[in-house]
Structures are given as structure tokens and as C-alpha cells.
Design a protein around this motif. Structure first.
Motif, PDB file in Angstrom:
ATOM      1  N   SER A   1      42.883  45.443  49.632  1.00  0.00           N
ATOM      2  CA  SER A   1      41.520  45.175  50.095  1.00  0.00           C
ATOM      3  C   SER A   1      40.500  45.420  48.991  1.00  0.00           C
ATOM      4  O   SER A   1      39.530  44.663  48.840  1.00  0.00           O
ATOM      5  CB  SER A   1      41.211  46.051  51.307  1.00  0.00           C
ATOM      6  N   SER A   2      40.725  46.466  48.190  1.00  0.00           N
ATOM      7  CA  SER A   2      39.773  46.752  47.103  1.00  0.00           C
ATOM      8  C   SER A   2      39.797  45.648  46.051  1.00  0.00           C
ATOM      9  O   SER A   2      38.741  45.225  45.555  1.00  0.00           O
ATOM     10  CB  SER A   2      40.106  48.105  46.453  1.00  0.00           C
ATOM     11  N   TYR A   3      41.000  45.151  45.743  1.00  0.00           N
ATOM     12  CA  TYR A   3      41.081  44.041  44.788  1.00  0.00           C
ATOM     13  C   TYR A   3      40.444  42.781  45.360  1.00  0.00           C
ATOM     14  O   TYR A   3      39.790  42.014  44.642  1.00  0.00           O
ATOM     15  CB  TYR A   3      42.545  43.767  44.423  1.00  0.00           C
ATOM     16  N   ALA A   4      40.637  42.554  46.649  1.00  0.00           N
ATOM     17  CA  ALA A   4      40.019  41.389  47.279  1.00  0.00           C
ATOM     18  C   ALA A   4      38.497  41.494  47.236  1.00  0.00           C
ATOM     19  O   ALA A   4      37.799  40.507  47.005  1.00  0.00           O
ATOM     20  CB  ALA A   4      40.507  41.263  48.712  1.00  0.00           C
ATOM     21  N   ASP A   5      37.974  42.718  47.448  1.00  0.00           N
ATOM     22  CA  ASP A   5      36.516  42.919  47.361  1.00  0.00           C
ATOM     23  C   ASP A   5      36.005  42.622  45.965  1.00  0.00           C
ATOM     24  O   ASP A   5      34.946  42.006  45.786  1.00  0.00           O
ATOM     25  CB  ASP A   5      36.164  44.358  47.750  1.00  0.00           C
ATOM     26  N   LEU A   6      36.760  43.074  44.944  1.00  0.00           N
ATOM     27  CA  LEU A   6      36.351  42.798  43.560  1.00  0.00           C
ATOM     28  C   LEU A   6      36.296  41.296  43.307  1.00  0.00           C
ATOM     29  O   LEU A   6      35.367  40.789  42.659  1.00  0.00           O
ATOM     30  CB  LEU A   6      37.334  43.459  42.591  1.00  0.00           C
ATOM     31  N   ALA A   7      37.302  40.575  43.801  1.00  0.00           N
ATOM     32  CA  ALA A   7      37.339  39.128  43.600  1.00  0.00           C
ATOM     33  C   ALA A   7      36.159  38.445  44.284  1.00  0.00           C
ATOM     34  O   ALA A   7      35.517  37.561  43.712  1.00  0.00           O
ATOM     35  CB  ALA A   7      38.656  38.563  44.127  1.00  0.00           C
ATOM     36  N   VAL A   8      35.848  38.877  45.506  1.00  0.00           N
ATOM     37  CA  VAL A   8      34.733  38.261  46.246  1.00  0.00           C
ATOM     38  C   VAL A   8      33.406  38.589  45.581  1.00  0.00           C
ATOM     39  O   VAL A   8      32.521  37.726  45.462  1.00  0.00           O
ATOM     40  CB  VAL A   8      34.751  38.729  47.717  1.00  0.00           C
ATOM     41  N   ASN A   9      33.247  39.821  45.120  1.00  0.00           N
ATOM     42  CA  ASN A   9      31.991  40.207  44.474  1.00  0.00           C
ATOM     43  C   ASN A   9      31.775  39.477  43.161  1.00  0.00           C
ATOM     44  O   ASN A   9      30.638  39.169  42.783  1.00  0.00           O
ATOM     45  CB  ASN A   9      31.968  41.717  44.237  1.00  0.00           C
ATOM     46  N   SER A  10      32.878  39.204  42.448  1.00  0.00           N
ATOM     47  CA  SER A  10      32.725  38.496  41.169  1.00  0.00           C
ATOM     48  C   SER A  10      32.414  37.022  41.374  1.00  0.00           C
ATOM     49  O   SER A  10      31.750  36.399  40.552  1.00  0.00           O
ATOM     50  CB  SER A  10      34.000  38.652  40.328  1.00  0.00           C
ATOM     51  N   ASP A  11      32.899  36.442  42.479  1.00  0.00           N
ATOM     52  CA  ASP A  11      32.617  35.029  42.762  1.00  0.00           C
ATOM     53  C   ASP A  11      32.608  34.839  44.270  1.00  0.00           C
ATOM     54  O   ASP A  11      33.633  34.622  44.903  1.00  0.00           O
ATOM     55  CB  ASP A  11      33.683  34.139  42.116  1.00  0.00           C
ATOM     56  N   ARG A  12      31.421  34.925  44.827  1.00  0.00           N
ATOM     57  CA  ARG A  12      31.272  34.873  46.286  1.00  0.00           C
ATOM     58  C   ARG A  12      31.634  33.507  46.856  1.00  0.00           C
ATOM     59  O   ARG A  12      31.936  33.389  48.048  1.00  0.00           O
ATOM     60  CB  ARG A  12      29.822  35.214  46.646  1.00  0.00           C
ATOM     61  N   TYR A  13      31.620  32.492  46.028  1.00  0.00           N
ATOM     62  CA  TYR A  13      31.856  31.137  46.518  1.00  0.00           C
ATOM     63  C   TYR A  13      33.272  30.640  46.216  1.00  0.00           C
ATOM     64  O   TYR A  13      33.558  29.464  46.351  1.00  0.00           O
ATOM     65  CB  TYR A  13      30.828  30.171  45.911  1.00  0.00           C
TER      66      TYR A  13
END
Length: 759
Positions: free
Chosen positions: A405-417
Motif C-alpha cells: 500500500s505504501s508503494y502504491a501511494d508513492l506511485a499515485v502521488n508521483s503521477d496522479r493520472y
């Protein structure tokens, strides 16, 4: 001097250009030779002619480049171009021996070049033909030179290049004997300087022939003949020696070679081969050190920042754009990719053995990589670790939802789209059971990219979990429009219709599924299950049978087929299915009991008796087996009935005592007897139909995959009137059944009398 002055005559005022062609005779230099005063002046000390051989300085008396001839009307031609073309060159004598030699030498060079070009284009046969032709013409050239000039003037460089190319083309065409002979001619000729290094080529040929001892011998001979100043060449030869030692299993010698290379001029291949050698000998510590050496090998390539424009300068931008994908950049990418491949392969190789467990070893490799120039590879190694667990079916090892989940959050924060990042985040939420929130992430992924099939599929699964079947069906139907032949999508649609209690639609979509994957045993067995639930036994049998053909190890399918044959009163055909089930589950006594029961129902009492005896040997405490043994022995008239009856009585008493201890206080008296009576009566009068309700119900369990009848060709013979006979006497059996009931009642007595045995 007045007599020498001539006045110009009067001209017509209207003739504006008159008089231009007249000149003053004073400037007529042709008369200077007859002018006494001028000649006298010339003879003074200032006008003396210089002596012969000394260049006279230019004076105002005589203009440069002008002569009397020029004044007489000739054109100005200081370069002498008016003299006409140069005389023709002396014509070549094409028939001269020297010219013939020159032409032949030129032809030989052309053939060598054509041979090399053909080789580079992949036409090895043509390359060899050209090389042979060059060799033939070169020998003619040598003979002609020997006739014209001295042997010292023979072109050795041309001979060397022709022989080397010929040997190389032989080798490329896998004509190793001819190649070795040609190389030997070069190596033995003392006139060819530095020919000893060609022993490397000979060693390579021996390596291809798997003649490893000779390969090592020639590599070492080449190494001896190459001076120490040629370090790069020596390193490459030592690398070949190390590889050859690995192929022969001489890992200690290989380690010596690669250790020397890594200390002198470390490179990726030598580092990787060193790890392989240490892995082969099982040296954990040396594997770790070799892995660290491999990580430390310098790549010697520019950083990626070089290809990013630091300013808005158009000239700089154009230069960077030009070098972004040039040959140098491509070479750098290839070198980096090769380094990453070696590191990843080495990590996967040594991780299971360098520490106490695979996980600890992989973690060590990850930490080493994180501290190196390949820090971006650490994440790839983590993913490889998880994939390894998945392949081993060890899902719990990587059940770290918080970290995911933390890695997924990092991915979403770096590119929300990014739809992939949003889908992964939805997956982590889905895994935690928050289906509503997961659906929101999937929807957002679809809003950013409507073609994200992963998000659409996952949202369909989410709606299934939420029991919103209409919405789930809508998602899967949309997905089916995009992925027409996706087996997963077709199965999900069929499954949703099944959950919606619409078996007809479920069957229709499953039919589409097996048209895409006709050998899917699960889909076939599911079709059989649906047809069975609809009461269509013949269609159900067809699909269960097909499922069994493709996967004959599914217990549920085997059980259904066995029950089907019992229901249709072809007990002998059910035997093969229950025998297969007993092979798959040898510790389950029920399958062997069913086999024996099928023999008994089909009238083969001797085979049934043998089977029950075999079951009793394997499972001596099975009560039901002993009951059938007593019954069969009584029917057939065997004296062993007393032995089995005694065992049965003892076993039932032990069972009764055990149950009383367990239940402690519950009145269990008569329980075993009632069970015995029920068991006995359940089989009474039913020799050819189901012998016991428990047996019948057990065989009636529904299942999913697998159908194949190995003896299908003999089915017509088995469905014969001869097999109806055992089933027919069903009405005539009450006498035996009545006797059995009496026997069962007597089994409760203390002793079993001999009078119970048949006469």
C-alpha cells in the motif's frame, strides 16, 4: 629634336573618335636600336647589362612581362599557355609482366574485400568462395612475381591477409579441419611476424569442437607469444581460458583466471563467471565477495543527465536531440542492460545459498545493490523475490499489504493520472476488504484511461464481491466488447449469470468459453454441473466425460461418473472410475469399498470377496468391510465367516467403549447394534442397485472438471444382456436378505455358532 616632332593633322570636329588609333612616334621602341643618343646612354655605368647568369633587377626602363614580340601584337601569356597542350603520356604497355602483376594484385585485394563484405551480410557460402578464389589468384601472383623479381620483393602482407581471410571463412562455415590447416600454414611461416596470436583463433575452434584440453593449450601458447604491453588482448585470452576451465568442471583453475582478471582489469563477464565458479564449488563467502566485485565494475558510460537540456538555448537543444539516440547512446544502453542482466541473474542464483534462507539471501543482495550505482535495480530484485514466492505457491511470504500500500501511494502521488498506479492502489485496498473504496480507485483509473482493461476487470470483480451483480455483468460485457476472445472474461460473465440463477445464459456463455479453450476441464465440468442441475443427465454425462478425458484426476468428476453408472445399473463400468479414485486417494477406504461393492452388485462375488479381503488387510479396523466379509462368506459358504464375525464383534465392542469414553455419560448402549442393523438392512434386497444409502449418497457428490473413459470402445460389449442378469434377480433376493438379518441379530450374541455357516 623638332624634326622628330609630328603634329597631328586637323580632324573633322564631328569625328569624336578620330585620332585614337594614331600614336606619337616618340614612343615607337622599334627605332630605339637606331637611336644613337639612346644607345650611348645605355652604355653608361647605370645602364650596363648584368653579367650572364645573374638576374637583372626589374627597372622602369623595361616593364615586367612585356617583350618586343608582345608589342608587335602577340597576346599576353605569362604562363605560356599559348604553346598548346602537353605532349601525351607514354602509353602503358599492358602486356608487360609488371602491369600484369599489378592488375592481378588488385584483383586479389578486391576478392578479399568482397569475401569480407559477403560474410558481414550473412552469405557465408559466397564469402568462402570468394576467399578460395582470392587464394588461387594469390598463388598465381606469387609465381609470377618470382619470375620477374627477387623473392624478397614478394608482398607478404597480401599473402597473410588472403590466408587469414580464408581460414576465417572456413571457420565461419564450420569447416574446422580446413580452418585449422590454414591457420597452421600461417603460424608455421616464420616470415609472418606476430602470427603467434592466431593461436587464439585455433583455440576458439578447438573450443567449438569441445576439445577443451587442446583449446587451453593453444590459448596458453598464444598468451606466451603476446607481449605484456598488450594488456587487453592478454585479458581476453585469460577470460577464454577461464571459460574453458568452467566447461571442463575445473572450477578452481577457472577461479584463478577470473580472480586475476578482476584484480587487473575488472569487467562484467569475468565478474559473472567468477560468481558462477564460486557457486559451483559452494563457497558462500567468496560468492558474496564476487557479487560485490561485480557490482563495483565501472560502466564507463555517461549519466542520463547529459541528455537533458539544462536551458532553453535552441542550439543546445538541437545538439542534445541529435545525440539522444545516436550509436554511442545505443551502445551505452546495451552495456547498461547487459550489466543489469548479469547482476539480476547472479542475485537470483546465489540468493538461496548464501544465507540460511532464500529470503535472507535475497535481502542481502538487495542491500548491496541499493548501496551501488545500480540502485534502481533494488526494486526489480524485490519484485523478483515476490515472483519467486508466487512460483513456489508460497503466498504468505509476500503477504505484506502495508508495504504494498505504501508503494502504491508513492506511485499515485508521483503521477496522479497514471491508470496503472491507480489500479494498483485499488488492488491494495481490495486486498484489505474495502471494496467500495477499491471501486473508486478503479473508476478514477477508467476516467483517466477508458481503455484500461485491468481496471474494468477489477471493478467487475469488486461488484461481484459487493453482490451488485447487474453492475458486475455490465462491466464484464463492456470488457467482452473490447477483448472478444478473453477466456477469463467469458468465464466471469457465465459465473455472474450462474449467481443470478440464470443457468441457460450461464450455459450459453460457457459454450462460448469452450469454443475458445476447448480443453479447459474446469469449464467442461462446470457445463456438466449446470446440465445436471437442469436434469439433463445425458448432456451432463457428455461434458463430465470430456472433462475427465482432459484431466482424469479430478475426484469430484470421477465420483460423478461412477455414480452415473451405478444409477444406470452398469456397475461394472463404474469400477474403473472408483479404482482411479483409489489410486489418487489411497488412504481413503471409501473408494476401495465402492470398487468391491460394484463387483458384488455385478454378480462377481469372488472378485468382491478378494477386494474386501485386501481392504481388510489395509484397513483392519474398518467395520463396514468386516460386515460385508461376513455377509459374503455366509452367502458363498466359506468357513472364514467365524473368524471375520469374531473380529467384527470385538471391533464393535472396542468402538462402543471408545465412544462411551468420548461422550462420557451419554447412554450409547445399543448404538452400535442399531447401526449394525441399519447397515445390514440398508443392503438387504439390493444386490444390483445401491447396497447402502451412505455409499449411494457419497457417490452422488457433484463436481467440476475431468472426463475420459479409457475403454470407451468396449462400452457396446459391456452394455450387453449378460450384465442384466445380476440386476434381474433383485426380486429373488429376499431369502438371502432375511438370513442376513438373522445373522446380524446373532452377531450381537457372545458366540457365533457353527450352525450359521452354510451347509
Amino acid at each position: 629634336m623638332m624634326q622628330n616632332v609630328h603634329l597631328a593633322p586637323e580632324t573633322d570636329e564631328d569625328d569624336l573618335y578620330s585620332g585614337y588609333n594614331d600614336y606619337n612616334p616618340t614612343y615607337d621602341t622599334e627605332e630605339l636600336e637606331n637611336d644613337t643618343a639612346f644607345q650611348q646612354a645605355v652604355r653608361t655605368s647605370h645602364g650596363r647589362r648584368p653579367p650572364d647568369g645573374v638576374t637583372r633587377p626589374m627597372t622602369a626602363v623595361r616593364a615586367a612581362g612585356f617583350t618586343k614580340a608582345a608589342l608587335r601584337g602577340s597576346a599576353f601569356d605569362p604562363l605560356g599557355q599559348s604553346r598548346g597542350p602537353a605532349p601525351p603520356l607514354e602509353a602503358k604497355n599492358e602486356d608487360s609482366p609488371e602491369e600484369k602483376i599489378r592488375q592481378l594484385e588488385k584483383k586479389v585485394n578486391e576478392l578479399v574485400e568482397e569475401s569480407c563484405i559477403a560474410n558481414s551480410c550473412g552469405d557465408l557460402k559466397l564469402a568462402l568462395e570468394k576467399a578460395k578464389d582470392a587464394g588461387r589468384k594469390e598463388r598465381i601472383l606469387v609465381r609470377q612475381r618470382e619470375q620477374v623479381t627477387t623473392p624478397e620483393n614478394i608482398n607478404l602482407d597480401l599473402t597473410y591477409s588472403v590466408l587469414l581471410n580464408l581460414a576465417s571463412q572456413y571457420s565461419a562455415n564450420e569447416m574446422y579441419a580446413e580452418a585449422l590447416n590454414t591457420f597452421q600454414v600461417i603460424v608455421k611461416n616464420k616470415m609472418f611476424s606476430n602470427a603467434g596470436r592466431l593461436k587464439v583463433n585455433m583455440g576458439n575452434i578447438y573450443l567449438k569442437q569441445r576439445n577443451y584440453s587442446k583449446a587451453i593449450k593453444f590459448y596458453r601458447m598464444a598468451l606466451d607469444q603476446i607481449p605484456s604491453v598488450h594488456k587487453e588482448m592478454r585479458i581476453k585470452i585469460m577470460q577464454n581460458i577461464g571459460v574453458t576451465f568452467i566447461k571442463t568442471g575445473q572450477y578452481s583453475d577457472a577461479i584463478n583466471s577470473f580472480e586475476h582478471i578482476m584484480s587487473m582489469a575488472p569487467n562484467l563477464k569475468a565478474g559473472f563467471n567468477l560468481i558462477l565458479s564460486y557457486f559451483a564449488v559452494g563457497d558462500r563467502d567468496k560468492m558474496k565477495k564476487a557479487f560485490q566485485k561485480l557490482i563495483a565494475v565501472p560502466l564507463e558510460i555517461d549519466e542520463d543527465d547529459k541528455y537533458i537540456s539544462p536551458s532553453d538555448d535552441p542550439h543546445t537543444n538541437l545538439v542534445i536531440e541529435a545525440i539522444k539516440n545516436d550509436h554511442l547512446r545505443q551502445m551505452e544502453r546495451e552495456r547498461k542492460a547487459m550489466a543489469e542482466k548479469y547482476i539480476m541473474t547472479a542475485a537470483k542464483l546465489i540468493a538461496p545459498v548464501i544465507e540460511t534462507s532464500f529470503a535472507v539471501g535475497y535481502d542481502w543482495c538487495v542491500e548491496v545493490v541499493k548501496a551501488s550505482q545500480y540502485v534502481e535495480l533494488a526494486n526489480d530484485l524485490e519484485i523478483n523475490k515476490a515472483i519467486t514466492y508466487l512460483r513456489q505457491k508460497d503466498f504468505n511470504q509476500e503477504n505484506e499489504f502495508a508495504q504494498a500500500s505504501s508503494y502504491a501511494d508513492l506511485a499515485v502521488n508521483s503521477d496522479r493520472y497514471n491508470p496503472s498506479a491507480l489500479t494498483n492502489k485499488g488492488n491494495t485496498v481490495f486486498a484489505n476488504g474495502d471494496y467500495e473504496k477499491a471501486a473508486e480507485f478503479y473508476k478514477e483509473a477508467l476516467r483517466n484511461d477508458s481503455s484500461c482493461t485491468e481496471a474494468l476487470y477489477n471493478i467487475g470483480l469488486t461488484y461481484k464481491r459487493l453482490n451488485r451483480l447487474d453492475e458486475a455483468l455490465d462491466c464484464f460485457l463492456k470488457l467482452h466488447a473490447i477483448l472478444r476472445n478473453s477466456a477469463q472474461v467469458l468465464y466471469q460473465i457465465a459465473n455472474v449469470y450462474e449467481l443470478m440463477e440464470d443457468p441457460n445464459q450461464a450455459i450459453e456463455w460457457l459454450m462460448q468459453l469452450i469454443s475458445v479453450v476447448p480443453t479447459d476441464s474446469r469449464a467442461l465440468s462446470k457445463l456438466g454441473e449446470l446440465y445436471d442441475s437442469e436434469g439433463d443427465k445425458s448432456q451432463a454425462f457428455q461434458y463430465y466425460y470430456e472433462s475427465y478425458r482432459y484431466f482424469p484426476s479430478n475426484i469430484e468428476v470421477i465420483e460423478w461418473l461412477g455414480a452415473y453408472y451405478i444409477d444406470t445399473q452398469f456397475c461394472e463400468k463404474a469400477i474403473q472410475y472408483f479404482e482411479r479414485a483409489s489410486l489418487i486417494q489411497p488412504t481413503q477406504v471409501k473408494w476401495q469399498l465402492m470398487v468391491a461393492s460394484c463387483f458384488r452388485r455385478s454378480g462377481n462375488y469372488q472378485k468382491a470377496l478378494d477386494t474386501y479381503k485386501d481392504i481388510h488387510r489395509k484397513f483392519p479396523e474398518n467395520v463396514e468391510c468386516l460386515r460385508f466379509l461376513v455377509r459374503l462368506c455366509t452367502d458363498i459358504g466359506l468357513k472364514e465367516v467365524q473368524e471375520y464375525a469374531t473380529k467384527l464383534k470385538r471391533l464393535e465392542k472396542m468402538k462402543e467403549i471408545r465412544e462411551q469414553r468420548i461422550k462420557s455419560g451419554r447412554d450409547g448402549s445399543g448404538g452400535p447394534r442399531s447401526r449394525r442393523e441399519g447397515s445390514a438392512s440398508s443392503d438387504s434386497g439390493q444386490n444390483c442397485s445401491a447396497s447402502s444409502k451412505g455409499e449411494r449418497l457419497s457417490a452422488k457428490l457433484r463436481a467440476l472438471p475431468g472426463t475420459n473413459e479409457p475403454y470407451e470402445s468396449s462400452s457396446n460389449k459391456e452394455i450387453d444382456a449378460s450384465y442384466v442378469d445380476p440386476l434381474g434377480p433383485q426380486i429373488e433376493r429376499p431369502k438371502t436378505a432375511a438370513k442376513k438379518r438373522i445373522d446380524e441379530d446373532d452377531f450381537a450374541d457372545e458366540e457365533l455358532g457353527d450352525d450359521l455357516l452354510p451347509e
